[in-house]
Design a protein around this motif. Sequence first.
Motif, PDB file in Angstrom:
ATOM      1  N   LEU A 256      18.052  -4.707  -2.451  1.00 53.79           N
ATOM      2  CA  LEU A 256      16.738  -5.256  -2.113  1.00 53.79           C
ATOM      3  C   LEU A 256      16.754  -6.777  -2.195  1.00 53.79           C
ATOM      4  O   LEU A 256      17.528  -7.372  -2.941  1.00 53.79           O
ATOM      5  CB  LEU A 256      15.677  -4.705  -3.064  1.00 53.79           C
ATOM      6  N   THR A 257      15.876  -7.386  -1.444  1.00 52.69           N
ATOM      7  CA  THR A 257      15.714  -8.829  -1.486  1.00 52.69           C
ATOM      8  C   THR A 257      14.227  -9.160  -1.437  1.00 52.69           C
ATOM      9  O   THR A 257      13.429  -8.371  -0.930  1.00 52.69           O
ATOM     10  CB  THR A 257      16.441  -9.516  -0.304  1.00 52.69           C
ATOM     11  N   ASN A 258      13.857 -10.321  -1.988  1.00 54.39           N
ATOM     12  CA  ASN A 258      12.454 -10.747  -1.879  1.00 54.39           C
ATOM     13  C   ASN A 258      12.245 -11.692  -0.704  1.00 54.39           C
ATOM     14  O   ASN A 258      11.179 -12.284  -0.556  1.00 54.39           O
ATOM     15  CB  ASN A 258      11.976 -11.396  -3.185  1.00 54.39           C
ATOM     16  N   ILE A 259      13.267 -11.809   0.137  1.00 55.92           N
ATOM     17  CA  ILE A 259      13.156 -12.623   1.351  1.00 55.92           C
ATOM     18  C   ILE A 259      12.846 -11.709   2.526  1.00 55.92           C
ATOM     19  O   ILE A 259      13.631 -10.824   2.870  1.00 55.92           O
ATOM     20  CB  ILE A 259      14.454 -13.409   1.609  1.00 55.92           C
ATOM     21  N   SER A 260      11.708 -11.924   3.134  1.00 57.89           N
ATOM     22  CA  SER A 260      11.290 -11.085   4.258  1.00 57.89           C
ATOM     23  C   SER A 260      12.219 -11.297   5.450  1.00 57.89           C
ATOM     24  O   SER A 260      12.486 -12.434   5.835  1.00 57.89           O
ATOM     25  CB  SER A 260       9.854 -11.436   4.659  1.00 57.89           C
ATOM     26  N   PRO A 261      12.749 -10.218   6.043  1.00 62.34           N
ATOM     27  CA  PRO A 261      13.664 -10.371   7.184  1.00 62.34           C
ATOM     28  C   PRO A 261      12.948 -10.925   8.402  1.00 62.34           C
ATOM     29  O   PRO A 261      11.794 -10.590   8.673  1.00 62.34           O
ATOM     30  CB  PRO A 261      14.159  -8.944   7.436  1.00 62.34           C
ATOM     31  N   SER A 262      13.642 -11.784   9.125  1.00 55.47           N
ATOM     32  CA  SER A 262      13.111 -12.332  10.372  1.00 55.47           C
ATOM     33  C   SER A 262      13.826 -11.661  11.534  1.00 55.47           C
ATOM     34  O   SER A 262      15.039 -11.780  11.682  1.00 55.47           O
ATOM     35  CB  SER A 262      13.346 -13.850  10.420  1.00 55.47           C
ATOM     36  N   ILE A 263      13.066 -10.918  12.333  1.00 57.49           N
ATOM     37  CA  ILE A 263      13.647 -10.176  13.456  1.00 57.49           C
ATOM     38  C   ILE A 263      13.021 -10.690  14.743  1.00 57.49           C
ATOM     39  O   ILE A 263      11.837 -10.477  15.005  1.00 57.49           O
ATOM     40  CB  ILE A 263      13.389  -8.661  13.311  1.00 57.49           C
TER      41      ILE A 263
ATOM     42  N   MET B 181      19.977 -11.350  -3.343  1.00 60.63           N
ATOM     43  CA  MET B 181      19.678  -9.962  -3.630  1.00 60.63           C
ATOM     44  C   MET B 181      19.160  -9.843  -5.061  1.00 60.63           C
ATOM     45  O   MET B 181      19.616 -10.538  -5.940  1.00 60.63           O
ATOM     46  CB  MET B 181      20.921  -9.116  -3.441  1.00 60.63           C
ATOM     47  N   ILE B 182      18.223  -8.913  -5.293  1.00 59.75           N
ATOM     48  CA  ILE B 182      17.662  -8.751  -6.624  1.00 59.75           C
ATOM     49  C   ILE B 182      17.966  -7.365  -7.135  1.00 59.75           C
ATOM     50  O   ILE B 182      18.373  -6.481  -6.394  1.00 59.75           O
ATOM     51  CB  ILE B 182      16.134  -8.991  -6.610  1.00 59.75           C
ATOM     52  N   GLY B 183      17.734  -7.180  -8.402  1.00 58.23           N
ATOM     53  CA  GLY B 183      18.003  -5.892  -9.009  1.00 58.23           C
ATOM     54  C   GLY B 183      17.013  -4.838  -8.566  1.00 58.23           C
ATOM     55  O   GLY B 183      15.915  -5.141  -8.107  1.00 58.23           O
TER      56      GLY B 183
ATOM     57  N   GLY C 196       6.639  -6.895  -2.030  1.00 56.78           N
ATOM     58  CA  GLY C 196       7.457  -8.049  -1.668  1.00 56.78           C
ATOM     59  C   GLY C 196       8.943  -7.802  -1.763  1.00 56.78           C
ATOM     60  O   GLY C 196       9.734  -8.742  -1.908  1.00 56.78           O
ATOM     61  N   LEU C 197       9.360  -6.531  -1.666  1.00 60.56           N
ATOM     62  CA  LEU C 197      10.770  -6.166  -1.742  1.00 60.56           C
ATOM     63  C   LEU C 197      11.219  -5.607  -0.397  1.00 60.56           C
ATOM     64  O   LEU C 197      10.598  -4.675   0.127  1.00 60.56           O
ATOM     65  CB  LEU C 197      10.996  -5.138  -2.849  1.00 60.56           C
TER      66      LEU C 197
END
Length: 321
Positions: free
Chosen positions: A15-22, A1-3, A52-53
């Motif tokens: 928020l995260t900079n890792i794109s969710p995989s659904i 998680m990022i600020g 990218g968030l």
Amino acid sequence: MIGSPVKEYATTCMLTNISPSITGPAGNKVQACQVLAHNAQRQGEGGLRTQGLFKVSHPGKPLVSILMAVFNSATFLEKAILSVLKQDYANLEFIIVDGGSTDGTIDIIRKYEHAINYWVSEPDRGISDAFNKAVILAAGDYFNFQGAGDYPVSDSVVSEMMLGVDAQNDMLICGRVQRVTETEEEKVIWIAPKHYTSKFNKRSLLFKMPLPHQALFTHRRMFELYGLFDTDNIFTMDYEHLLRAYKHFPEVKLKDIVFSAWREGGVGTGRMLEHLREQVKIKEKNKVAPRLVLKLLEYWIYFKFYVKKGLMTLRVLDDKS
């Protein structure tokens, strides 16, 4: 998680900079995406995803996606946007799909795009189409659908709705809505459902839509199992979607919470008879009862409509006399 990149709204927390995989289950009828494919008629897009968030689901903190369809909605849109952003439920994402507005709507969206997870403006085929785009974009465990004239009634109401929710088992969570006048928000016309009950009877679906979409949190599995909204429906896309599940209807977690205010006006204003005809059509399409029963229900619904219309006409005449 990022600020958080900005002042922390619900949408900018976690928020995260890792794109969710659904991926969904086998036979999944919804193909998710992070942003919509290129459209030459697009008037704009933006939001945190384009930087990218992203938002993702967390154990004990399911992700709620509030999905808003708008078109030429500048008059009330800012209040609707802020009512979502100010929620205190941290794992919330906000997606706006605009139908190509020309009245200043896009300017208002851009004003808050630093806190909106994704927005897009392009021509569509109506509310059902706009909501379908939003469903495809949504990363949440639960989806809630709002219009530009709708707004959550308090900053804590999403948290209240999600209290005690089991995202592994609860498919539908429903509160209540209050109908308000277009210009006087404090003037409540009525609340639906009128009376709270803790037990949902699916047979109520045979008569009307008993689960107002502005107060309904629908698990994404409902769309994975039953597909997107039917764009042929103008008024009853949410109702028809539930009717597809009628024979194996999930339990509904009902909450005695007024979740959203719903302004007068909108696409259905003055078109009740068309609305009722569409209801008749979707019940027949989904074969929710024997043909004779559906026909009797149709007569009953039309009878009530014309009686009510007649009484209203008499009241107007009495007022004039």
